[in-house]
Design an enzyme around this catalytic site. Structure first.
Site, short mmCIF file in Angstrom:
data_model
loop_
_atom_site.label_atom_id
_atom_site.label_comp_id
_atom_site.label_asym_id
_atom_site.label_seq_id
_atom_site.Cartn_x
_atom_site.Cartn_y
_atom_site.Cartn_z
CD GLU A 118 -3.05 -1.10 2.17
OE1 GLU A 118 -3.05 -0.15 2.98
OE2 GLU A 118 -3.89 -2.01 2.20
CG HIS A 233 -9.15 6.03 1.21
ND1 HIS A 233 -9.02 5.85 -0.15
CD2 HIS A 233 -8.51 4.98 1.79
CE1 HIS A 233 -8.33 4.74 -0.38
NE2 HIS A 233 -8.01 4.20 0.79
NE ARG A 278 -4.78 5.58 2.91
CZ ARG A 278 -5.40 4.72 3.71
NH1 ARG A 278 -5.94 5.15 4.83
NH2 ARG A 278 -5.50 3.45 3.39
CG HIS A 337 -10.45 6.22 5.17
ND1 HIS A 337 -11.38 5.22 4.97
CD2 HIS A 337 -9.26 5.59 5.34
CE1 HIS A 337 -10.78 4.04 5.01
NE2 HIS A 337 -9.49 4.24 5.26
NE ARG A 372 -5.53 5.38 8.76
CZ ARG A 372 -5.90 4.37 7.96
NH1 ARG A 372 -5.47 3.15 8.19
NH2 ARG A 372 -6.70 4.58 6.96
#
Length: 512
Positions: A118, A233, A278, A337, A372
């Protein structure tokens, strides 16, 4: 008059039935525990919706130090490095505990974990189950384990309305259920209620996730932290369904690219490209949408006909929206998100109020910093569920005398708040918009209606956002686009937040 539920006196009370709460309850067995959940166990939790998996440096080419580097980089200077090291060090223990609870993680032909990749990770280190159905697989296994444990009681369809205190320590939990108000006398309460994404119109979270722990803990006197940092997100499925289905970052990890409706790949030239952090990708997509463009995730070359096998949940969601994931680009948009902020908690899960632990997304441990790192959230929920339980096991229940009960409590409803939050507390913020939001939210937060609690959570996020006059991680200010050379985490109490809000509203009124 509230009923006193004496049958649960001296039980450990856990508010919230997601991954963190269930892990804590199972770890505490055979100590008596009661789980208080607004809906069915795990039914209203983000845990069940998680697609990516759990970040854990378990591969032969990986180390906790590399995982640490990635977490600190994504956190953009605001991680608590000691907390990061501590939590990441327990990744192996957390995965092992989940397997003992019945979770079957995906493995390759050799029997090793089938690691996914990811964004912002240097290595393939995402442990998943059921392809992109990790959250559902984990919560199903834990629900079965909880059902088999006689020491755990469930109160479902019940809303926690106040954490009661006496002499600065926890004395009980006030709840509202189908039969009215009641109180559970307890000196040990764990808040595991998830995040605040339900405050937004476009969110991947269950709509009931409206920052409940923030309000409960703040009114009990707890310190809050990092509230301004709301992660969006970048690739929620752009459709009419609510909450918006997530198109996991793991799809980009498998080679999918982002394009606009002109076919332009707009992430080219950006460090990390589609696998940038992100906040970077969300702002890039938001900029395209602001220009009137549509944005798509194109997995046709990378996955094609193999999309359904690798991402069965996303394939099904696309199919329901009339999209063929093998042959069509997938329309996406940013959506609220994950909340990096929450109730300030140490690496044992302890808040600043004696007898009150906070775990999972509801807590701000310093692991995530300003942004995060993907799949660190399920890791934190599992690790901190175990740690809080171990810490609670070392404490004794105290005899409690219930203080004054909260008045005017009712079931929370965020519908009057969502438009304000979505318009002014989104991907890009600026002072006038934040002042306007605070002015609109303050009377709601001081009302006695169903909007009171969600408005208070949103108000405190807005105050923290206006006080941080820089752009860092998930917090972007158009009027303060630069990052300060040095910045610290933000901490706030309810009294401080309301005082700031009053001052801002007075200034806003005078300048209007």
């Amino acid at each position: 008059m509230s009923d006193i539920l004496e049958e649960f006196r001296d039980h450990v009370v856990i508010v919230g039935g997601g991954l963190a709460g269930m892990m804590a309850a199972l770890r505490l067995a055979p100590q008596p525990v009661v789980i208080v959940s607004r809906g069915k166990l795990a039914g209203g939790s983000s845990s069940a919706l998680a697609q990516g998996g759990i970040a854990a440096a378990l591969g032969a080419d990986d180390t906790p130090s590399l995982h640490l580097q990635d977490t600190l980089r994504a956190g953009d200077g605001l991680c608590d490095e000691a907390a990061v090291r501590s939590i990441l060090a327990d990744a192996h223990q957390a995965v092992a505990a989940l397997e003992r609870a019945g979770v079957s993680f995906d493995r390759d032909a050799t029997g090793e974990f089938a690691f996914g990749l990811e964004a912002a990770h240097q290595r393939r280190r995402i442990v998943h189950a059921g392809g992109d159905g990790t959250g559902a697989a984990i919560t199903h296994a834990l629900i079965c384990a909880v059902a088999a444990q006689s020491s755990i009681s469930l109160l479902e369809g019940v809303e926690a309305t106040a954490v009661l205190t006496a002499d600065g320590s926890v004395s009980g939990l006030q709840i509202l259920g189908p039969t009215g108000e009641a109180v559970i006398p307890s000196s040990r309460i764990v808040l595991a209620t998830g995040g605040a994404g339900g405050l937004y119109e476009a969110t991947t979270n269950p709509l009931g996730n409206i920052g409940q722990a923030i309000v409960l803990a703040a009114r009990a006197g707890a310190i809050l932290a990092d509230l301004e940092f709301v992660q969006f997100h970048p690739t929620a499925l752009a459709c009419s369904r609510r909450p918006l289905p997530l198109v996991s970052e793991a799809v980009r990890g498998e080679g999918a690219i982002l394009i606009n409706d002109l076919g332009d790949r707009f992430m080219v030239g950006v460090e990390g490209e589609e696998l940038a952090p992100r906040d970077v990708v969300s702002r890039a997509i938001a900029a395209q949408l602001a220009q009137g463009r549509r944005v798509f995730l194109d997995a046709r070359s990378a996955l094609g006909a193999g999309f359904a096998a690798r991402f069965p949940t996303i394939h099904r969601l696309c199919h329901e929206a009339g999209i063929d994931s093998a042959h069509d680009p997938i329309p996406v948009r940013p959506a609220a998100h994950y909340h990096m902020g929450g109730v300030a908690a140490d690496i044992r899960g302890r808040s600043s109020v004696e007898g009150l632990w906070v775990i999972g997304e509801a807590a701000a441990t310093g692991l995530h910093g300003a942004n995060r790192l993907a799949s660190n959230s399920l890791l934190e929920a599992a690790v901190m569920g175990l740690r809080a339980a171990d810490d609670i096991s070392g404490t004794l229940s105290r005899n409690v005398s219930l203080g004054g009960l909260a008045t005017g409590t009712c079931a929370a409803d965020a519908s009057a708040v969502r438009a304000i939050v979505s318009r002014q507390l989104g991907v890009i913020r600026e002072r006038c918009g934040l002042q306007s939001a605070i002015a609109s939210l303050l009377p709601l937060a001081r009302s006695a209606g169903a909007s009171r609690d969600p408005a208070l959570t949103a108000l405190l996020i807005g105050v923290a956002a206006i006080l941080r006059e820089e752009s860092r991680g998930a917090h972007a200010r158009s009027d303060f686009p630069e990052k300060r050379a040095r910045a610290d985490r933000s901490f706030l109490t309810l009294e401080e937040g309301l005082a700031h809000a009053d001052g801002l509203v007075d200034n806003f009124a005078r300048s209007a």
